[in-house]
Scaffold this motif. Structure first.
Motif, short mmCIF file in Angstrom:
data_model
loop_
_atom_site.label_atom_id
_atom_site.label_comp_id
_atom_site.label_asym_id
_atom_site.label_seq_id
_atom_site.Cartn_x
_atom_site.Cartn_y
_atom_site.Cartn_z
N ALA A 1 0.82 -1.21 0.00
CA ALA A 1 0.00 0.00 0.00
C ALA A 1 0.85 1.26 0.00
CB ALA A 1 -0.93 0.00 1.21
N SER A 2 1.92 1.26 0.79
CA SER A 2 2.78 2.44 0.84
C SER A 2 3.58 2.59 -0.44
CB SER A 2 3.73 2.36 2.04
OG SER A 2 4.61 1.25 1.93
N LEU A 3 4.08 1.47 -0.98
CA LEU A 3 4.91 1.51 -2.19
C LEU A 3 4.09 1.89 -3.42
CD1 LEU A 3 7.59 1.04 -3.60
CD2 LEU A 3 7.04 -1.40 -3.70
N VAL A 4 2.93 1.25 -3.57
CA VAL A 4 2.09 1.54 -4.74
C VAL A 4 1.63 3.00 -4.71
CG1 VAL A 4 -0.12 1.05 -5.83
CG2 VAL A 4 1.35 -0.83 -5.10
N GLY A 5 1.18 3.44 -3.55
CA GLY A 5 0.68 4.81 -3.45
C GLY A 5 1.72 5.86 -3.77
N THR A 6 2.90 5.73 -3.17
CA THR A 6 3.94 6.73 -3.43
C THR A 6 4.46 6.63 -4.86
OG1 THR A 6 5.60 5.24 -2.46
CG2 THR A 6 4.70 6.96 -1.04
N ALA B 1 6.39 -0.73 12.11
CA ALA B 1 7.65 -1.45 11.87
C ALA B 1 8.01 -2.36 13.03
CB ALA B 1 8.77 -0.44 11.64
N ALA B 2 8.75 -3.43 12.71
CA ALA B 2 9.28 -4.32 13.73
C ALA B 2 10.43 -3.61 14.46
CB ALA B 2 9.80 -5.61 13.08
N LYS B 3 10.67 -4.01 15.68
CA LYS B 3 11.71 -3.38 16.48
C LYS B 3 13.08 -3.53 15.82
CE LYS B 3 13.59 -3.12 21.14
NZ LYS B 3 13.43 -3.51 22.54
N GLY B 4 13.80 -2.40 15.74
CA GLY B 4 15.13 -2.41 15.15
C GLY B 4 15.15 -2.41 13.64
N LYS B 5 13.96 -2.39 13.00
CA LYS B 5 13.88 -2.45 11.54
C LYS B 5 13.11 -1.25 10.98
CE LYS B 5 15.82 -6.55 11.13
NZ LYS B 5 17.10 -6.73 10.41
N ARG B 6 13.07 -0.17 11.73
CA ARG B 6 12.22 0.95 11.33
C ARG B 6 12.72 1.63 10.04
NH1 ARG B 6 10.83 3.37 16.48
NH2 ARG B 6 12.66 4.70 16.29
N ALA B 7 14.01 1.83 9.91
CA ALA B 7 14.54 2.45 8.69
C ALA B 7 14.34 1.53 7.49
CB ALA B 7 16.02 2.80 8.86
N TRP B 8 14.48 0.23 7.71
CA TRP B 8 14.26 -0.73 6.61
C TRP B 8 12.80 -0.70 6.18
CZ3 TRP B 8 16.85 -3.42 3.13
CH2 TRP B 8 16.19 -4.46 2.45
N ALA B 9 11.87 -0.67 7.16
CA ALA B 9 10.44 -0.61 6.82
C ALA B 9 10.11 0.71 6.13
CB ALA B 9 9.61 -0.78 8.09
N ALA B 10 10.73 1.79 6.61
CA ALA B 10 10.40 3.11 6.08
C ALA B 10 10.97 3.37 4.69
CB ALA B 10 10.93 4.18 7.04
N MET B 11 11.91 2.54 4.27
CA MET B 11 12.48 2.78 2.93
C MET B 11 11.54 2.35 1.81
SD MET B 11 13.62 -0.02 1.04
CE MET B 11 13.48 -1.79 1.38
N TRP B 12 10.52 1.54 2.11
CA TRP B 12 9.63 1.06 1.06
C TRP B 12 8.88 2.20 0.37
CZ3 TRP B 12 10.35 -3.45 -1.05
CH2 TRP B 12 10.93 -4.47 -0.29
N PRO B 13 8.26 3.13 1.10
CA PRO B 13 7.63 4.24 0.37
C PRO B 13 8.63 5.11 -0.38
CG PRO B 13 7.55 4.61 2.75
CD PRO B 13 7.97 3.19 2.54
N GLN B 14 9.89 5.15 0.10
CA GLN B 14 10.92 5.92 -0.60
C GLN B 14 11.22 5.33 -1.98
OE1 GLN B 14 10.39 8.25 1.47
NE2 GLN B 14 12.48 8.90 1.80
N LEU B 15 11.04 4.03 -2.12
CA LEU B 15 11.25 3.39 -3.42
C LEU B 15 10.24 3.87 -4.46
CD1 LEU B 15 12.14 -0.36 -2.68
CD2 LEU B 15 13.53 1.30 -3.94
N GLY B 16 9.13 4.43 -3.99
CA GLY B 16 8.15 4.96 -4.92
C GLY B 16 8.70 6.06 -5.79
N ALA B 17 9.69 6.81 -5.29
CA ALA B 17 10.27 7.91 -6.07
C ALA B 17 10.98 7.40 -7.32
CB ALA B 17 11.19 8.76 -5.20
N PRO B 18 11.96 6.48 -7.20
CA PRO B 18 12.59 5.99 -8.43
C PRO B 18 11.65 5.20 -9.32
CG PRO B 18 13.40 4.76 -6.52
CD PRO B 18 12.64 5.94 -6.00
#
Length: 477
Positions: free
Chosen positions: A30-35, A158-175
């Motif tokens: 949902a985050s990736l498709v939307g962004t 996000a799962a504990k300790g994986k917040r930046a990894w989880a948060a990078m998915w919507p960032q992939l929407g840009a490229p």
């Protein structure tokens, strides 16, 4: 309003991670498709602002003036984006993330579709660029509300300790959005035989073909709405509501309680915006512009191929940055990357000077590809952690508004004026000064990062260190 500690029996106190009731895979999609859709819409305009709009929406005359005028309408969206972040942030912090994400997607999609229906300057005169600017403003409103919501959707689940990894998915929407926007324009220019160096105003591309990427957006927006309508609220937001922490005017609370974080977030994002819009919008105008205007005269189709290759480096380094930010911390990772951006800025003249690059058919496309790939790799590294960094600066009840305002105010400083300033620098003092301009933005970002605390271990419920939060809760009477 200060953020209170969660109930000692709650997830943050016991050390449990947030567990959304819907599968994490659906949240990612949902985050990736939307962004991806939002950025596709945004970049379709950016590409047309260089290759189409100067020809069709502004009076014929001086080529350089038409490009600058088109870039000015391009910049209108960045004025709208902070307004969008306040508008959608208000509802995102008041009624929830899900409904706001649907609204931002619709705003962007409808505006993009309508651009594909606009009459040109030859048909209605000055009303054509005026309507174009209005639609661009609406695009800015939509994207201003989109980014924060997508970032919070992933960080707050996000799962504990994986917040930046989880948060990078919507960032992939840009490229992804940029790749499909430019890829579609490339297919259309090849199919219709459009040559940017010798445009045919009565040819099929400039007559109607350029409209197709805008009109197709309505279909992919419908897909995005279908994916997002099944979402639920994030557990972090739900707990904040249960604790009675909602505020009536989130924007007022942000500037009263968290204005320092707004300033920090604005300048942390500055170099990211600068490098991206130099590597996409401005470099396109410099590459395909006429040598008589001090530019390179590379064919539009040839340059789009180079950009599509380079954008793969952007996409590849976004996940790398998410892993680095979780492993070594947001601050340390971004300080190193920002230092590399500064160095890259001082290399612009070595890459892009016409004596080194050549012009027209003799232009060194290999050197241009190297320049684009290096810049896009740096973009992926600096952009990836941002959807974790900015939300971690703000409490839950104003997180949507606060992170959105910082992100989008930075867009004015780092993106709205950057292509315009860069084009003016080329015409006045030379292309090397464009890189110095980027290096200056990098220095400001470096300073902001230096004075910002590490946020990797923050509990999003309390904005305190997670270990300290658990210790306080478990030892309280």
């Amino acid at each position: 309003m200060a953020t209170s500690l969660p109930d000692p029996s709650g997830p943050a106190a016991t050390g449990r991670t947030d567990t959304p009731t819907i599968p994490r895979r659906r949240i990612i999609i949902a985050s990736l498709v939307g962004t991806s859709i939002e950025f596709y819409d945004f970049y379709v305009y950016a590409t047309a602002a260089i290759s189409v709009f100067p020809l069709l929406f502004f009076p014929k005359g001086n080529e350089g003036a038409a490009v600058l005028a088109s870039l000015a309408t391009f910049g209108v969206a960045f004025v709208a984006r902070p307004i969008g972040s306040v508008l959608f942030g208000h509802f995102g912090d008041r009624i929830g993330r899900k409904a706001t994400l649907l609204g931002s997607l619709l705003t962007m999609g409808i505006a993009t579709f309508l651009i594909g229906l606009l009459p040109t300057y030859q048909q209605i005169g000055v009303f054509a660029p005026a309507l174009l600017a209005i639609m661009r403003f609406c695009q800015g409103l939509g994207l201003g509300g989109e980014w924060s919501g997508a970032a919070l959707l992933t960080t707050e689940t996000a799962a504990k300790g994986k917040r930046a990894w989880a948060a990078m998915w919507p960032q992939l929407g840009a490229p992804i959005g940029f790749f499909f926007a430019n890829g579609l324009f490339l297919v259309l220019t090849l199919a219709f035989g459009h040559d940017s160096t010798k445009p045919l105003f009565d040819g099929p591309f400039l007559t109607w073909g350029w409209r197709l990427p805008f009109l197709l957006s309505i279909i992919i927006v419908a897909i995005g709405l279908y994916v997002r309508i099944k979402l639920e609220e994030t557990p972090v937001f739900a707990r904040a509501v249960a604790r009675g922490e909602k505020v009536k005017a989130p924007i007022g609370v942000v500037f009263k309680r968290n204005w320092v974080q707004v300033v920090q977030g604005t300048f942390i994002m500055l170099a990211t915006y600068g490098v991206f819009y130099l590597m996409t919008t401005w470099v396109l105008s410099y590459a395909i512009g006429s040598p008589a205007q001090g530019k390179l005269g590379i064919g539009y189709g040839n340059f789009l191929i180079l950009q599509l290759i380079a954008i793969l480096f952007f996409a590849a380094f976004v996940p790398v940055s998410g892993w680095l930010a979780d492993r070594f911390g947001r601050r340390s990772t971004l300080l190193v990357i920002t230092g590399l951006i500064i160095v890259f800025g001082f290399c612009f003249g070595l890459f892009l000077d016409r004596n080194a690059m050549g012009t027209g058919a003799s232009a060194n496309l290999g050197l241009m590809l190297l320049f684009l790939c290096v810049g896009m790799a740096l973009m992926g590294l600096t952009f990836g952690p941002m959807s974790a960094v900015l939300p971690e600066l703000f409490p839950t009840n104003t997180r949507y508004t606060g992170s959105g305002v910082a992100y989008n105010v930075s867009s004015i400083l780092g993106a709205a004026i950057t292509p315009f300033v860069a084009d003016a620098l080329v015409q006045s003092v030379g292309v090397g000064w464009v890189g110095i301009y980027l290096a200056f933005m990098g220095v400001l970002t470096f300073i902001a990062l230096w004075f910002t605390r590490e946020t990797r271990h923050r509990d999003l419920d309390t904005l305190e260190d997670e270990v300290a939060t658990v210790a306080v809760a478990t030892t309280s009477p």
